[in-house]
Write an enzyme that holds these catalytic residues in place. Structure first.
Site, mmCIF file in Angstrom:
data_model
loop_
_atom_site.group_PDB
_atom_site.id
_atom_site.type_symbol
_atom_site.label_atom_id
_atom_site.label_comp_id
_atom_site.label_asym_id
_atom_site.label_seq_id
_atom_site.Cartn_x
_atom_site.Cartn_y
_atom_site.Cartn_z
ATOM 1 N N SER A 182 0.798 -1.226 0.000
ATOM 2 C CA SER A 182 0.000 0.000 0.000
ATOM 3 C C SER A 182 0.830 1.274 0.000
ATOM 4 C CB SER A 182 -0.940 -0.003 1.196
ATOM 5 O OG SER A 182 -0.204 -0.082 2.388
ATOM 6 N N HIS A 210 -5.489 -4.188 -1.820
ATOM 7 C CA HIS A 210 -5.317 -3.116 -2.811
ATOM 8 C C HIS A 210 -5.299 -3.652 -4.242
ATOM 9 C CE1 HIS A 210 -4.651 0.512 -0.388
ATOM 10 N NE2 HIS A 210 -4.122 -0.303 0.512
ATOM 11 N N LYS A 241 -12.315 -1.003 0.127
ATOM 12 C CA LYS A 241 -11.487 -0.212 -0.780
ATOM 13 C C LYS A 241 -12.200 -0.123 -2.132
ATOM 14 C CE LYS A 241 -7.398 -0.573 1.954
ATOM 15 N NZ LYS A 241 -6.627 -1.599 2.634
HETATM 16 C C1 LIG Z 1 -6.574 -1.848 4.108
HETATM 17 C C2 LIG Z 1 -5.953 -3.160 4.331
HETATM 18 C C3 LIG Z 1 -6.493 -4.065 5.246
HETATM 19 C C4 LIG Z 1 -7.627 -3.701 6.160
HETATM 20 O O1 LIG Z 1 -8.845 -3.668 5.505
HETATM 21 P P1 LIG Z 1 -10.114 -3.107 6.319
HETATM 22 O O2 LIG Z 1 -11.260 -3.700 5.602
HETATM 23 O O3 LIG Z 1 -10.053 -1.630 6.256
HETATM 24 O O4 LIG Z 1 -9.989 -3.614 7.714
HETATM 25 C C5 LIG Z 1 -5.926 -5.310 5.350
HETATM 26 N N1 LIG Z 1 -4.861 -5.656 4.606
HETATM 27 C C6 LIG Z 1 -4.297 -4.808 3.726
HETATM 28 C C7 LIG Z 1 -3.122 -5.249 2.924
HETATM 29 C C8 LIG Z 1 -4.819 -3.529 3.570
HETATM 30 O O5 LIG Z 1 -4.256 -2.686 2.713
#
Ligand SMILES: *Cc1c(COP(=O)(O)O)cnc(C)c1O
Length: 394
Positions: A182, A210, A241
């Protein structure tokens, strides 16, 4: 006066002194290309709303309909009386979308990681984990009680070496990687990681938070991107996301998913997302299955913005995805840059140590399908203005 909480005040002051204190902005509008903050409009360069679904009319409509039909709360944890037909439908549709046997939904991507890792790994087991993996993977690993052995970021020689060094020490072992990282926007070499998992007969898990809605055919994710269908044991994802709603998902073999319905602790001991959330996610899958238009627009926008930033002389790092880091070096410069962008009407976050390594502070621009070309041009103008003022470009 009691002093037993003074240590917290001291810790908070230390965070502030070091520039690590999170200043959290309050948004008073839907998520979209623009946001309203303190009554002013700002160009949004920091949400993970890749496809603009967070306020999409089809998702909003589906959520409203679900509230009329089911009300607002799930009632109980799913193993007691909190599973409704929308949860089941979402899991079936998600499995089909990802091209796997089965899927299970959790409250968030974070919970998905804390559900699946401890369900598969115990004290006698090992986890080989990329050094830059997400915090929720790190916590899931800790909760499992397994021995965590990090390998260097996306370095296959390092992965092979740490496995060889520890062979014979464990009952079973799991390799875990983020799909898209990320902070840098680089993609894990999942095909090569799979070859190593196969060579040593280890479990393989990818967290595609992502990558879903971004990589692969019509946003089907990293496994589709590398054409590894049926070869990766566990795919973790988030519905917050690209999917624009909230929730987490674990996708894979029917055997693993059945096991999680019995032994995934955040599944058995915590209530599920609401019917409205599930319905909105279903509408997101409908949209993604009906057309690649949003995913195509996301990539078009990302390629345009990145190419223009490079032409202007900015260093956009190693990203091969819509995540666009603008490398600035030291934390104070990144923070100053972010503040100046905000004054120019652009909301873009600075990331510095400990989120990224020392000396690699940056502004992270998150491009979305919801940005119009004029929005991106507005953003570019602000970057030119601030970049020149602060001597980052000439
Ligand atoms: C954003 C993210 C999460 C967390 O996701 P949420 O649904 O916001 O809890 C988990 N793993 C990765 C790699 C992320 O980028």
């Amino acid at each position: 006066m009691s002093t037993h909480l003074n240590w917290i005040q001291e810790e908070i002051q230390a965070l502030k002194d070091a520039g690590f204190y999170n200043q959290i902005r309050t948004i008073s509008s839907p998520q979209g290309a623009w946001l309203v903050i303190d009554g002013q409009r700002y160009l949004n360069f920091c949400s993970n709303n890749y496809l603009g679904l967070a306020n999409h009319p089809r998702l909003v409509e589906a959520a409203k309909k679900a509230i009329d039909q089911y009300g607002v709360g799930p009632g109980a944890v799913r193993v007691i009386s909190g599973t409704n037909d929308l949860h089941i439908e979402l899991e079936e549709r998600m499995a089909r979308f990802k091209g796997v046997e089965a899927a299970i939904t959790l409250q968030s991507g974070f919970q998905a990681n804390t559900a699946v890792i401890p369900a598969l790994i115990g004290k006698k087991d090992y986890i080989f984990s990329d050094r830059l993996n997400h915090a929720s993977i790190i916590d899931g690993c800790r909760l499992s009680g397994g021995k965590v052995v990090p390998y260097e970021h996306c370095d296959m020689a390092s992965l092979d070496e740490v496995i060889r060094q520890n062979r014979g020490q464990f009952r079973r072992a799991l390799i875990i990687t983020d799909g898209v990282f990320s902070m840098d926007g680089d993609v894990a070499p999942l095909d090569k990681i799979y070859a190593i998992a196969k060579k040593y007969d280890l479990l393989l898990m990818v967290d595609d938070a992502h990558g879903e809605g971004v990589l692969g055919k019509g946003g089907r994710g990293i496994v589709d991107h590398f054409d590894l269908h049926g070869k990766v044991d566990i795919e973790v994802g988030t519905l917050s996301k690209a999917f624009g709603v909230v929730g987490g998902v674990v996708a894979g073999s029917a055997t693993i998913i059945e096991w999680l319905r019995q032994r995934g602790r955040p599944f058995t001991f915590s209530s599920a997302v609401t019917p409205a959330d599930a319905a909105a996610c279903l509408a997101a899958i409908d949209l993604l299955e009906s057309s690649t238009e949003l995913v195509d627009r996301l990539w078009e926008n990302a390629c345009y913005f990145k190419a223009e930033m490079k032409k202007l002389g900015f260093d956009t790092g190693v990203s091969t995805t819509p995540i666009t880091p603008v490398m600035l070096g030291e934390a104070p410069l990144a923070q100053q840059f972010s503040r100046a962008l905000f004054e120019a009407g652009v909301f873009a976050m600075a990331n510095s140590y400990p989120i990224v390594p020392q000396g690699k502070a940056r502004i992270r621009v998150m491009i979305s399908a919801s940005h119009a070309r004029e929005d991106l041009d507005r953003g570019l103008e602000a970057f030119v203005q601030v970049g020149k003022k602060l001597g980052v470009i000439h």
